[in-house]
Write a protein that holds these residues in place. Structure first.
Motif, mmCIF file in Angstrom:
data_model
loop_
_atom_site.group_PDB
_atom_site.id
_atom_site.type_symbol
_atom_site.label_atom_id
_atom_site.label_comp_id
_atom_site.label_asym_id
_atom_site.label_seq_id
_atom_site.Cartn_x
_atom_site.Cartn_y
_atom_site.Cartn_z
ATOM 1 N N UNK A 169 1.112 -0.927 0.362
ATOM 2 C CA UNK A 169 -0.044 0.331 0.022
ATOM 3 C C UNK A 169 1.195 1.065 -0.048
ATOM 4 N N UNK A 170 2.259 1.420 -0.769
ATOM 5 C CA UNK A 170 3.244 2.459 -0.982
ATOM 6 C C UNK A 170 3.356 2.983 -1.826
ATOM 7 N N UNK A 171 3.154 4.431 -2.207
ATOM 8 C CA UNK A 171 2.766 5.195 -3.872
ATOM 9 C C UNK A 171 4.484 5.068 -3.952
ATOM 10 N N UNK A 172 5.166 4.654 -4.721
ATOM 11 C CA UNK A 172 6.502 5.423 -4.572
ATOM 12 C C UNK A 172 6.547 6.618 -5.633
ATOM 13 N N UNK A 173 8.110 7.023 -5.025
ATOM 14 C CA UNK A 173 7.850 8.669 -5.581
ATOM 15 C C UNK A 173 9.180 9.043 -5.951
ATOM 16 N N UNK A 174 9.488 9.724 -7.501
ATOM 17 C CA UNK A 174 10.741 9.643 -7.814
ATOM 18 C C UNK A 174 10.947 11.220 -7.703
ATOM 19 N N UNK A 175 12.434 11.563 -8.210
ATOM 20 C CA UNK A 175 12.802 12.831 -7.607
ATOM 21 C C UNK A 175 13.634 13.205 -8.800
ATOM 22 N N UNK A 176 14.491 14.084 -8.591
ATOM 23 C CA UNK A 176 15.255 14.979 -9.533
ATOM 24 C C UNK A 176 16.600 13.686 -10.155
ATOM 25 N N UNK A 177 17.324 12.819 -9.402
ATOM 26 C CA UNK A 177 17.689 12.004 -9.572
ATOM 27 C C UNK A 177 17.105 11.253 -10.891
ATOM 28 N N UNK A 178 15.888 11.252 -11.323
ATOM 29 C CA UNK A 178 15.327 10.197 -12.312
ATOM 30 C C UNK A 178 15.937 11.347 -13.922
ATOM 31 N N UNK A 179 16.425 12.205 -13.611
ATOM 32 C CA UNK A 179 16.868 13.175 -15.153
ATOM 33 C C UNK A 179 18.447 12.754 -15.005
ATOM 34 N N UNK A 180 18.993 12.182 -13.982
ATOM 35 C CA UNK A 180 20.502 12.082 -14.120
ATOM 36 C C UNK A 180 20.930 11.139 -15.294
ATOM 37 N N UNK A 181 21.961 11.267 -15.817
ATOM 38 C CA UNK A 181 22.931 10.072 -17.079
ATOM 39 C C UNK A 181 23.131 8.980 -16.759
ATOM 40 N N UNK A 182 23.187 8.831 -15.313
ATOM 41 C CA UNK A 182 23.073 7.424 -14.708
ATOM 42 C C UNK A 182 22.231 6.960 -14.040
ATOM 43 N N UNK A 183 20.973 7.631 -13.944
ATOM 44 C CA UNK A 183 19.871 6.978 -13.138
ATOM 45 C C UNK A 183 19.281 6.390 -14.152
ATOM 46 N N UNK A 184 19.403 4.734 -14.825
ATOM 47 C CA UNK A 184 19.082 4.071 -15.969
ATOM 48 C C UNK A 184 17.919 3.195 -14.723
ATOM 49 N N UNK A 185 18.255 3.049 -14.152
ATOM 50 C CA UNK A 185 17.395 2.213 -12.724
ATOM 51 C C UNK A 185 16.469 2.758 -12.710
ATOM 52 N N UNK A 186 16.785 4.011 -12.231
ATOM 53 C CA UNK A 186 15.049 4.902 -11.875
ATOM 54 C C UNK A 186 13.956 4.884 -13.199
#
Length: 258
Positions: A169-186
């Motif tokens: 019952x949790x939501x998944x929140x994304x921040x600035x790192x999702x825009x980083x070049x090395x953040x393909x996992x996110x």
């Protein structure tokens, strides 16, 4: 309209231009946000902000890095202040194995006590997890945190684990790192998270998105996070903003007109 679900605008980094920061947020359609307090000083600084700004909500809790410093007085303070009408969540709390300051058993105990407190107060949780995914999930499951749910803040793990947290019952929140070049996992994870479980945040003044990486972050830049989510999901920015704002209201149980 955008909803920045995790800010530290109570941080001293904003002392000199707080009003301008809020104005820039409004200019970029960031009309709702949550301000988070994680220790004595930052918790105290939440309340003047939420008392003066109708559409800024509060979350308070004790962060895991400083678990060893938490006293019974601190716990009772959080317990008392959770009844404030502007407080919509308990957090950020959780586990942090990156820093060495607070031993794991101490972190676990402080985490469990605060989950139980949130359940008593019937408030969702804001979860900080750094290099401790398996233990974070296990403790949430053992404490039956699904009864209140909450947010996996600044999520940085894979889809397999995201699914497990969604099942709790949790939501998944994304921040600035999702825009980083090395953040393909996110990005790969965000692409798979169901639309009705996605949130956006800045965690400002930290983790400024590209092209502002390394600079002080602020709520206006949650737009850049939403743009990346929209791109990954094949949505317009307007649709991504609408969905994530609706999710935030549902998660934090915010009922308002307009």
């Amino acid at each position: 309209m955008l909803f920045d679900t995790h800010t530290h605008i109570n941080d001293e980094a904003f002392d000199t231009d707080f009003s301008e920061v809020l104005s820039r947020a409004e200019e970029t359609d960031v009309r709702r946000m949550v301000v988070v307090g994680v220790d004595r000083v930052s918790i105290a600084r939440v309340f003047p902000i939420i008392d003066q700004h109708k559409y800024i909500y509060g979350a308070i809790g004790w962060n895991p890095e400083d678990a060893i410093d938490m006293t019974e007085d601190d716990f009772q303070l959080i317990k008392r202040e959770l009844s404030h009408p502007g407080i919509v969540a308990l957090g950020e709390i959780g586990l942090d194995y990156h820093w060495d300051k607070s031993p794991k058993p101490v972190q676990h105990e402080v985490f469990r006590r605060q989950i139980r407190l949130a359940k008593e107060a019937d408030l969702p949780l804001v979860i900080h997890n750094r290099e401790a995914t398996e233990d974070t999930w296990r403790i949430l499951k053992e404490e039956h945190a699904e009864s209140i749910g909450g947010v996996m803040h600044c999520y940085s793990d894979n889809w397999k684990w995201a699914q497990k947290f969604i099942d709790l019952n949790f939501y998944i929140s994304f921040g600035g790192p999702i825009t980083f070049k090395n953040a393909q996992l996110q990005r790969d994870t965000a692409a798979q998270v169901p639309l009705d479980r996605l949130l956006v945040e800045t965690d400002c003044p930290f983790l400024s998105p590209h092209p502002f990486r390394g600079k002080r972050n602020e709520p206006a830049r949650v737009r850049l996070v939403a743009e990346k989510i929209a791109e990954l999901k094949g949505l317009s920015l307007e649709e991504a903003a609408r969905v994530t704002t609706e999710n935030a209201r549902r998660c934090f149980r915010i009922h308002e007109n307009g």
